[in-house]
Scaffold this motif. Structure first.
Motif, PDB file in Angstrom:
ATOM      1  N   CYS A  59       0.846  -1.202   0.000  1.00 26.58           N
ATOM      2  CA  CYS A  59       0.000   0.000   0.000  1.00 26.58           C
ATOM      3  C   CYS A  59       0.880   1.250   0.000  1.00 26.58           C
ATOM      4  O   CYS A  59       1.816   1.358   0.784  1.00 26.58           O
ATOM      5  N   PRO A  99      -1.737   7.189   4.727  1.00 23.59           N
ATOM      6  CA  PRO A  99      -1.453   6.666   6.072  1.00 23.59           C
ATOM      7  C   PRO A  99      -0.311   5.645   6.094  1.00 23.59           C
ATOM      8  O   PRO A  99       0.539   5.681   6.997  1.00 23.59           O
ATOM      9  N   CYS A 100      -0.261   4.761   5.119  1.00 28.77           N
ATOM     10  CA  CYS A 100       0.840   3.792   5.098  1.00 28.77           C
ATOM     11  C   CYS A 100       2.164   4.495   4.790  1.00 28.77           C
ATOM     12  O   CYS A 100       3.197   4.185   5.409  1.00 28.77           O
ATOM     13  N   CYS A 142      -4.963   2.170  -1.037  1.00 26.79           N
ATOM     14  CA  CYS A 142      -5.363   1.703   0.299  1.00 26.79           C
ATOM     15  C   CYS A 142      -5.933   0.278   0.321  1.00 26.79           C
ATOM     16  O   CYS A 142      -6.850  -0.058  -0.411  1.00 26.79           O
ATOM     17  N   LEU A 143      -5.358  -0.539   1.186  1.00 25.02           N
ATOM     18  CA  LEU A 143      -5.807  -1.928   1.336  1.00 25.02           C
ATOM     19  C   LEU A 143      -6.827  -2.060   2.468  1.00 25.02           C
ATOM     20  O   LEU A 143      -7.154  -3.165   2.889  1.00 25.02           O
ATOM     21  N   ALA A 144      -7.297  -0.920   2.952  1.00 30.40           N
ATOM     22  CA  ALA A 144      -8.358  -0.895   3.969  1.00 30.40           C
ATOM     23  C   ALA A 144      -7.925  -1.511   5.296  1.00 30.40           C
ATOM     24  O   ALA A 144      -8.725  -2.138   5.992  1.00 30.40           O
ATOM     25  N   ALA A 145      -6.652  -1.369   5.608  1.00 28.92           N
ATOM     26  CA  ALA A 145      -6.164  -1.831   6.913  1.00 28.92           C
ATOM     27  C   ALA A 145      -5.283  -0.733   7.505  1.00 28.92           C
ATOM     28  O   ALA A 145      -4.285  -1.022   8.176  1.00 28.92           O
ATOM     29  N   CYS A 146      -5.679   0.538   7.263  1.00 30.47           N
ATOM     30  CA  CYS A 146      -4.821   1.685   7.601  1.00 30.47           C
ATOM     31  C   CYS A 146      -4.420   1.708   9.076  1.00 30.47           C
ATOM     32  O   CYS A 146      -3.351   2.200   9.414  1.00 30.47           O
TER      33      CYS A 146
HETATM   34  S1  FES Z   1      -3.476   3.608   3.694  1.00 32.37           S
HETATM   35 FE1  FES Z   1      -2.509   1.681   3.621  1.00 32.37          FE
HETATM   36  S2  FES Z   1      -4.060   0.321   4.192  1.00 32.37           S
HETATM   37 FE2  FES Z   1      -5.070   2.219   4.085  1.00 32.37          FE
END
Ligand code: FES
Length: 187
Positions: free
Chosen positions: A95, A99-100, A136-140
């Motif tokens: 990701c 956030p990541c 985003c992999l939805a695990a932020c």
């Molecule tokens: S920003 Fe990486 S999983 Fe959402």
């Protein structure tokens, strides 16, 4: 030439168990809405045809779902989890969304590139790993995150990457366990 222009006209034959799985997925939707099963069917088809989708496979899926081939091409070319060309046994999707990235994702990307000695979009010479970046992999909440085939790995550090790559290399000669395949996930 884009891979979608290469049609080999090779017969595509899915195993009866796979066809049964496709029918089960289609039955989850109302009559006439079988196209709704397209994404899971493509995921299963992809892993059962060598990790990537050929035009012949896409056309066969269109025929199974009784929809136009273009409707399958649209989906197969839109989502990052579908490959239209050969990939490694393990597709690493890191990701790269905010956030990541803010939690060390960029450093992890650099670490992976160095460790695997490939760039984003490339596959290692032994055919084991393909490296990609995705949104985003939805695990932020557990950033930084990556996905390998169907599995998620979170709160990544260089040490965790070392362990992951070692573990995957140690399993290289074995088939991927059913529960870690898309067919297993869509039981
Ligand atoms: S920003 Fe990486 S999983 Fe959402």
């Amino acid at each position: 030439m884009h891979n979608l222009h290469i049609k080999e006209n090779k017969p595509v034959v899915f195993q009866e168990l796979t066809l049964e799985k496709f029918r089960d997925l289609m039955k989850r939707y109302p009559e006439g809405r079988q196209k709704s099963a397209l994404v899971p069917i493509l995921l299963i088809a992809q892993e059962q045809t060598g990790g990537f989708l050929t035009v012949d496979v896409l056309d066969e899926i269109a025929s199974i779902l009784q929809i136009k081939p273009i409707e399958v091409y649209e989906v197969a070319t839109f989502y990052s989890m579908f490959s239209l060309g050969r990939v490694g046994k393990y597709v690493i999707e890191l990701c790269r969304t905010g956030p990541c990235a803010m939690c060390g994702g960029e450093e992890i990307l650099g670490y992976l590139r160095n460790k695997l000695r490939i760039d984003v979009g490339e596959t290692t010479a032994d055919g084991l790993f393909t490296l990609r970046t995705v949104e985003c992999l939805a695990a932020c909440g557990n950033a930084p995150v990556l996905q390998v085939n169907t599995e998620f790995y979170e709160k990544l550090t260089p040490e965790k990457i070392d362990r992951l790559i070692d573990e995957l290399k140690s399993k290289a000669g074995k088939p991927i366990p059913f529960e870690e395949t898309w067919a297993g996930k869509f039981c």
